[in-house]
Structures are given as structure tokens and as C-alpha cells.
Design a protein around this motif. Structure first.
Motif, PDB file in Angstrom:
ATOM      1  N   SER A  23       0.787  -1.216   0.000  1.00 39.90           N
ATOM      2  CA  SER A  23       0.000   0.000   0.000  1.00 39.90           C
ATOM      3  C   SER A  23       0.826   1.275   0.000  1.00 39.90           C
ATOM      4  CB  SER A  23      -0.908   0.020   1.235  1.00 39.90           C
ATOM      5  OG  SER A  23      -0.126  -0.008   2.409  1.00 39.90           O
ATOM      6  N   ASP A  24       2.111   1.208   0.337  1.00 38.59           N
ATOM      7  CA  ASP A  24       2.888   2.426   0.458  1.00 38.59           C
ATOM      8  C   ASP A  24       4.243   2.231  -0.180  1.00 38.59           C
ATOM      9  OD1 ASP A  24       4.037   4.779   1.075  1.00 38.59           O
ATOM     10  OD2 ASP A  24       4.148   4.463   3.238  1.00 38.59           O
ATOM     11  N   SER A  25       4.327   2.599  -1.450  1.00 39.74           N
ATOM     12  CA  SER A  25       5.567   2.372  -2.181  1.00 39.74           C
ATOM     13  C   SER A  25       6.669   3.328  -1.759  1.00 39.74           C
ATOM     14  CB  SER A  25       5.301   2.532  -3.689  1.00 39.74           C
ATOM     15  OG  SER A  25       4.823   3.841  -3.964  1.00 39.74           O
ATOM     16  N   THR A  26       6.338   4.312  -0.900  1.00 40.67           N
ATOM     17  CA  THR A  26       7.366   5.266  -0.473  1.00 40.67           C
ATOM     18  C   THR A  26       8.217   4.735   0.664  1.00 40.67           C
ATOM     19  OG1 THR A  26       5.920   6.335   1.142  1.00 40.67           O
ATOM     20  CG2 THR A  26       5.851   7.175  -1.120  1.00 40.67           C
ATOM     21  N   THR A  27       7.794   3.650   1.304  1.00 37.66           N
ATOM     22  CA  THR A  27       8.607   3.096   2.381  1.00 37.66           C
ATOM     23  C   THR A  27       9.823   2.403   1.780  1.00 37.66           C
ATOM     24  OG1 THR A  27       6.643   2.748   3.720  1.00 37.66           O
ATOM     25  CG2 THR A  27       8.647   1.583   4.367  1.00 37.66           C
ATOM     26  N   PRO A  28      11.020   2.932   1.993  1.00 41.24           N
ATOM     27  CA  PRO A  28      12.208   2.367   1.338  1.00 41.24           C
ATOM     28  C   PRO A  28      12.557   1.005   1.896  1.00 41.24           C
ATOM     29  CG  PRO A  28      12.837   4.068   2.889  1.00 41.24           C
ATOM     30  CD  PRO A  28      11.338   4.069   2.840  1.00 41.24           C
ATOM     31  N   GLN A  29      13.203   0.198   1.065  1.00 40.14           N
ATOM     32  CA  GLN A  29      13.581  -1.147   1.468  1.00 40.14           C
ATOM     33  C   GLN A  29      15.088  -1.289   1.509  1.00 40.14           C
ATOM     34  OE1 GLN A  29      11.639  -4.581  -0.111  1.00 40.14           O
ATOM     35  NE2 GLN A  29       9.985  -3.382  -1.015  1.00 40.14           N
ATOM     36  N   GLU A  59      11.265  12.025  13.649  1.00 38.97           N
ATOM     37  CA  GLU A  59      10.748  12.285  12.300  1.00 38.97           C
ATOM     38  C   GLU A  59       9.905  11.143  11.736  1.00 38.97           C
ATOM     39  OE1 GLU A  59      12.455  14.651   9.262  1.00 38.97           O
ATOM     40  OE2 GLU A  59      14.436  14.392  10.164  1.00 38.97           O
ATOM     41  N   ARG A  60       9.782  10.062  12.502  1.00 42.07           N
ATOM     42  CA  ARG A  60       9.034   8.884  12.043  1.00 42.07           C
ATOM     43  C   ARG A  60       9.613   8.356  10.720  1.00 42.07           C
ATOM     44  NH1 ARG A  60       3.915   7.541  14.207  1.00 42.07           N
ATOM     45  NH2 ARG A  60       2.767   5.944  13.068  1.00 42.07           N
ATOM     46  N   ILE A  61      10.910   8.147  10.720  1.00 44.07           N
ATOM     47  CA  ILE A  61      11.612   7.609   9.552  1.00 44.07           C
ATOM     48  C   ILE A  61      11.622   6.084   9.657  1.00 44.07           C
ATOM     49  CG2 ILE A  61      13.760   7.622   8.238  1.00 44.07           C
ATOM     50  CD1 ILE A  61      14.456  10.239   9.714  1.00 44.07           C
ATOM     51  N   CYS A  72      21.302  15.201   6.160  1.00 43.24           N
ATOM     52  CA  CYS A  72      20.215  16.157   5.991  1.00 43.24           C
ATOM     53  C   CYS A  72      19.200  15.979   7.115  1.00 43.24           C
ATOM     54  CB  CYS A  72      19.553  15.973   4.632  1.00 43.24           C
ATOM     55  SG  CYS A  72      18.236  17.160   4.281  1.00 43.24           S
ATOM     56  N   ILE A  73      19.315  16.817   8.151  1.00 46.13           N
ATOM     57  CA  ILE A  73      18.382  16.774   9.281  1.00 46.13           C
ATOM     58  C   ILE A  73      17.684  18.130   9.365  1.00 46.13           C
ATOM     59  CG2 ILE A  73      18.127  16.409  11.763  1.00 46.13           C
ATOM     60  CD1 ILE A  73      20.709  14.850  11.769  1.00 46.13           C
ATOM     61  N   PRO A  74      16.335  18.165   9.281  1.00 47.91           N
ATOM     62  CA  PRO A  74      15.430  17.012   9.162  1.00 47.91           C
ATOM     63  C   PRO A  74      15.425  16.425   7.755  1.00 47.91           C
ATOM     64  CG  PRO A  74      14.182  19.049   9.102  1.00 47.91           C
ATOM     65  CD  PRO A  74      15.597  19.431   9.400  1.00 47.91           C
ATOM     66  N   MET A  75      15.099  15.134   7.678  1.00 50.20           N
ATOM     67  CA  MET A  75      14.968  14.468   6.394  1.00 50.20           C
ATOM     68  C   MET A  75      13.688  14.963   5.728  1.00 50.20           C
ATOM     69  SD  MET A  75      14.975  10.377   5.553  1.00 50.20           S
ATOM     70  CE  MET A  75      16.666  10.146   6.102  1.00 50.20           C
ATOM     71  N   LYS A  76      13.759  15.297   4.468  1.00 50.54           N
ATOM     72  CA  LYS A  76      12.631  15.946   3.812  1.00 50.54           C
ATOM     73  C   LYS A  76      11.820  15.004   2.924  1.00 50.54           C
ATOM     74  CE  LYS A  76      15.084  20.366   3.801  1.00 50.54           C
ATOM     75  NZ  LYS A  76      14.335  20.882   4.953  1.00 50.54           N
ATOM     76  N   PHE A  77      12.149  13.727   2.945  1.00 52.96           N
ATOM     77  CA  PHE A  77      11.408  12.812   2.088  1.00 52.96           C
ATOM     78  C   PHE A  77      11.467  11.408   2.681  1.00 52.96           C
ATOM     79  CE2 PHE A  77      15.767  12.986   0.784  1.00 52.96           C
ATOM     80  CZ  PHE A  77      16.129  11.675   0.552  1.00 52.96           C
ATOM     81  N   ARG A  96       9.571   9.757   4.662  1.00 53.04           N
ATOM     82  CA  ARG A  96       9.166   9.503   6.041  1.00 53.04           C
ATOM     83  C   ARG A  96       7.813   8.825   6.033  1.00 53.04           C
ATOM     84  NH1 ARG A  96       9.076  14.809   9.229  1.00 53.04           N
ATOM     85  NH2 ARG A  96       8.550  15.769   7.253  1.00 53.04           N
ATOM     86  N   ALA A  97       7.501   8.083   7.080  1.00 52.73           N
ATOM     87  CA  ALA A  97       6.265   7.301   7.125  1.00 52.73           C
ATOM     88  C   ALA A  97       5.091   8.204   7.490  1.00 52.73           C
ATOM     89  CB  ALA A  97       6.389   6.169   8.137  1.00 52.73           C
ATOM     90  N   PRO A  98       4.069   8.273   6.647  1.00 61.30           N
ATOM     91  CA  PRO A  98       2.885   9.067   7.009  1.00 61.30           C
ATOM     92  C   PRO A  98       2.072   8.348   8.079  1.00 61.30           C
ATOM     93  CG  PRO A  98       2.542   7.919   4.922  1.00 61.30           C
ATOM     94  CD  PRO A  98       3.965   7.643   5.330  1.00 61.30           C
ATOM     95  N   PRO A  99       1.297   9.091   8.904  1.00 65.13           N
ATOM     96  CA  PRO A  99       1.257  10.553   8.973  1.00 65.13           C
ATOM     97  C   PRO A  99       2.520  11.102   9.618  1.00 65.13           C
ATOM     98  CG  PRO A  99      -0.055   9.606  10.728  1.00 65.13           C
ATOM     99  CD  PRO A  99       0.395   8.445   9.879  1.00 65.13           C
ATOM    100  N   LEU A 100       2.897  12.324   9.234  1.00 63.52           N
ATOM    101  CA  LEU A 100       4.177  12.867   9.640  1.00 63.52           C
ATOM    102  C   LEU A 100       4.050  13.802  10.836  1.00 63.52           C
ATOM    103  CD1 LEU A 100       5.673  13.710   6.150  1.00 63.52           C
ATOM    104  CD2 LEU A 100       6.032  11.666   7.521  1.00 63.52           C
ATOM    105  N   PRO A 101       4.958  13.663  11.804  1.00 63.23           N
ATOM    106  CA  PRO A 101       5.003  14.623  12.917  1.00 63.23           C
ATOM    107  C   PRO A 101       5.736  15.878  12.463  1.00 63.23           C
ATOM    108  CG  PRO A 101       6.731  13.015  13.177  1.00 63.23           C
ATOM    109  CD  PRO A 101       5.968  12.611  11.938  1.00 63.23           C
ATOM    110  N   PRO A 102       5.642  16.955  13.229  1.00 61.35           N
ATOM    111  CA  PRO A 102       6.454  18.140  12.908  1.00 61.35           C
ATOM    112  C   PRO A 102       7.935  17.782  12.974  1.00 61.35           C
ATOM    113  CG  PRO A 102       4.785  18.639  14.567  1.00 61.35           C
ATOM    114  CD  PRO A 102       4.799  17.159  14.420  1.00 61.35           C
TER     115      PRO A 102
END
Length: 396
Positions: free
Chosen positions: A141-147, A301-303, A343-348, A350-356
């Protein structure tokens, strides 16, 4: 066993042992009971390290898992509690001789053999005290989660029980620990919407736990979300550092000064290992600070990422490499290039929903914790104050 504790169900299984949920027969108190089969001297040495470390921490810190008691099983009908401060002579002899010293047959008593039901293995969960509910399959369901790519060497020198030669019947150590009803840190945080206040509480508690361990001269050497358990309380989650199988004792505070012991063995879990560990250099307890930095970054960051061969998300920061986007552990990347800019914070990714994202002061502290040079990382005894100060600055 039934006279002291009742086993209810198996809740975790890993490379070294099995964990059962149970309760004390007299009081009904919930406990986690970990069985460690003593089948070769290498495993026995790790078990004794874990026992020694847990005895040293005793019940003196709310954020470190508490050991209630330890029992030695010398045969199918022989199970006895170990006296505080004592190690089983046969196990010590096995480590020194490099071969397992079997218990004499005539020492088997009349106790009932503990029940050890066999179920499918759960990887690296020997201290997990709650079965992790299935999260949504992110590969679907979430292709953005890196492997994590396949066929990458892992540094952790683990052997499964099935692979160990010459099993020794029923000889085992049983560790009776406090029970945590919130699962491990991965399961607890990722099964809930992001909550900055909860994340900040977790980070502060982990700072306090590691400062306590380092003050006793204990270097954990395998800090990661899997090895942090959660107890649910009306006032919020209480986290507990657990799994001391790879820990080492030494140093501590002498005449008011914290001494540093140096280690050389490459061990741990690859996404959390410090650069000096990746490089095979000697290292100190400052390697734990790097591991904490990886965890803190991921928590705040919920990475997340997917470990090879799994479909369950793990909290952890990383570096992407190449067009294919391969995930490289931070420690490995920094060992290869100490000048790499994180790069902190990481800008891409991250697992949704995202915290600040963390504020500037916290980002600076994370970069200090993740420094290539271990001597520039903040020591554990200063870390909690720096975290509180950074969070306070960022709140304004």
C-alpha cells in the motif's frame, strides 16, 4: 517451574532463545520468562554477560528492564534458582574450556520439565514480551517506504539454535523479568498516530537509561527500537532498555571520573552501528551514543524502512545511495566518507502521517550525536540535559 511460575504462552523467539509470558504462582504478578538453551560455549558466554549486566542494574532504574530471578536447568527434571551474585560453575567452566560441560545424570531432580511449545520463529525478538500485531503491509500500500536491498552482509554474529552443533539436552538458563504490555518501540510508536510530546518523552527516558548504564560501566552495544520495550501506564508510556546479550561491563565511575573501556569485536545491528564499529576499529561506550542518535532521529521524524525479507516497518535513519536508492546505514556511510553531510530534518521518505520535524536546536544535537569522531559526541551523562535544553529552545 510450576511451583514458582506459570508459563502462559510463547510471545517471542529469536536466534538465542524463547520468551514466554507467565505469572508468579504465589502473587499472580505478570512476568516475562526467557529460556536460553546452553548448547555451545559461545552462546553461554553471551548469556552470562546478559545475566551479569541485568544483575548489576537490578531494579535500580525505571527505564531499564528489571530481572526478578534466574533459574538453572541441568536436566529434564532439575530446575533450581541461582543465588544472587553467583554464576553457574559448569557454565563458567564451559566458557573457559571452549566446550560444553554437561551436568552429571544423577543431578536430575524430580521437578516437572518446563513446557516449551514450538511455534514459528520471530526474528531477533528474544526480549519482546508481547506478540507484535500485524501492521499494514507497506509493500502493498505504500511504495514510499524504502527497502533495505537483498544480499547485503550483516555484522551481527548470530547463529540460530537450530544451526548450533552439539545440542545439550535441557541445560538452559531461565531469566525471569518484568513484563511489558506495550510491545517494543517499533510496534508501539508505529501503531499510533504521531505525537510530539510522546516522542519527546521517549527520547528523554532513553537518555536517562543509557546514562545510568554507562555510569555502571555497562556498554549495551546493540541499542535499537527492537531492544526497547514499553510499559503502558496511566501517565503515559514507560520505556525499558532490554536485551543485554551483547553488552560489556567494565570501566564505570572511579574517583568521580568516568573511565572508558575499549572494545574490538564487531557486533550490533547494522542500521544502528557507529562508524568505528563498521570499520573494525577499537571503540568505546560512545558507540552507544551514535546508536541513540539514529533512534532519536527516526523517532522524532518517524523515519522507517523495510528490512530485507520482511514486510514490517522498522524505525531507523539511513542514507540513500545511487539512482536505485539503496539504503545505506548511517554508520557505514560515515565510515566510507566521514565528510558526508546528513540532511536533518529528512525531507522525504518519512512514514505518514508525519510529525512536525525537529527544531534547529534538536537538529544540531542529533548531528553531534551522529558525529564520525566518537570523542566529539556528547557523553551519556550530559545527554539528557542537552536534550531537555534543545527541546525547550525549539518550543519557543
Amino acid at each position: 517451574m510450576e511451583e514458582l511460575y506459570t508459563l502462559e504462552r510463547e510471545v517471542g523467539r529469536g536466534s538465542y532463545g524463547v520468551v514466554f509470558a507467565g505469572h508468579m504462582a504465589k502473587t499472580g504478578q505478570r512476568v516475562a520468562i526467557k529460556r536460553l538453551p546452553c548448547s555451545n560455549p559461545e552462546c553461554i558466554e553471551l548469556y552470562l554477560q546478559e545475566l551479569w549486566a541485568m544483575r548489576a542494574t537490578a531494579k535500580n532504574h525505571v527505564n531499564v528492564i528489571a530481572l526478578h530471578s534466574c533459574l538453572l536447568q541441568t536436566g529434564p527434571r532439575s530446575l533450581k534458582p541461582l543465588k544472587p551474585g553467583k554464576l553457574p560453575p559448569r557454565l563458567v567452566e564451559s566458557v573457559l574450556k571452549g566446550s560444553v560441560v554437561k551436568a552429571p545424570p544423577n543431578q536430575d531432580g524430580n521437578n516437572t520439565q518446563p513446557r516449551t511449545n514450538t511455534v514459528s520463529r520471530l526474528q531477533d525478538r528474544t526480549n519482546t514480551v508481547q506478540a507484535r500485531p500485524k501492521l499494514q503491509d507497506k509493500t502493498q500500500s505504500d511504495s514510499t517506504t524504502p527497502q533495505r536491498p537483498h544480499n547485503r552482509a550483516r555484522k551481527r554474529p548470530f547463529q540460530s539454535e537450530e544451526e548450533q552443533p552439539g545440542p545439550l539436552g535441557c541445560l538452559a538458563l531461565w531469566l525471569v523479568m518484568e513484563y511489558c504490555d506495550g510491545g517494543d518501540l517499533n510496534q508501539y510508536l508505529l501503531s499510533r498516530p504521531p505525537d510530539p510530546q510522546r516522542n519527546h518523552s521517549v527520547v528523554k527516558q532513553l537518555c536517562s537509561a543509557v546514562a545510568f548504564l554507562h555510569s555502571l560501566g555497562i556498554t549495551h552495544r546493540d541499542l535499537k527500537p527492537d531492544n526497547v520495550l514499553v510499559c503502558l501506564t496511566p501517565r503515559g508510556p514507560v520505556v525499558k532498555v532490554a536485551d543485554f546479550g551483547l553488552s560489556k561491563m567494565g570501566g564505570g565511575v572511579v574517583d568521580g571520573e568516568l573511565t572508558r573501556q575499549h572494545f574490538s569485536s564487531t557486533c550490533g545491528s547494522d542500521f544502528y552501528m557507529a562508524p568505528e564499529v563498521w570499520g573494525g576499529l577499537t571503540y568505546t561506550a560512545q558507540a552507544d551514543i551514535f546508536s541513540l542518535g539514529v533512534m532519536f532521529w527516526a523517532v522524532l521524524e518517524r523515519i522507517t524502512f523495510l528490512e530485507e525479507g520482511t514486510t514490517q516497518e522498522q524505525l531507523g535513519a539511513y542514507v540513500c545511495k545511487g539512482r536505485s536508492g539503496w539504503l545505506i546505514p548511517l554508520g557505514e556511510a560515515l565510515w566510507e566518507n566521514a565528510d558526508i553531510q546528513l540532511c536533518i530534518p529528512m525531507k522525504f521518505k518519512r512514514a505518514p502521517p508525519l510529525p512536525p520535524p525537529p527544531g534547529p536546536a534538536m537538529c544540531t544535537l542529533l548531528l553531534d550525536m551522529l558525529a564520525s569522531d566518537p570523542d566529539t559526541r556528547p557523553p551519556a551523562e550530559q545527554l539528557e540535559a542537552r536534550v531537555c535544553s534543545a527541546l525547550k529552545k525549539d518550543s519557543h
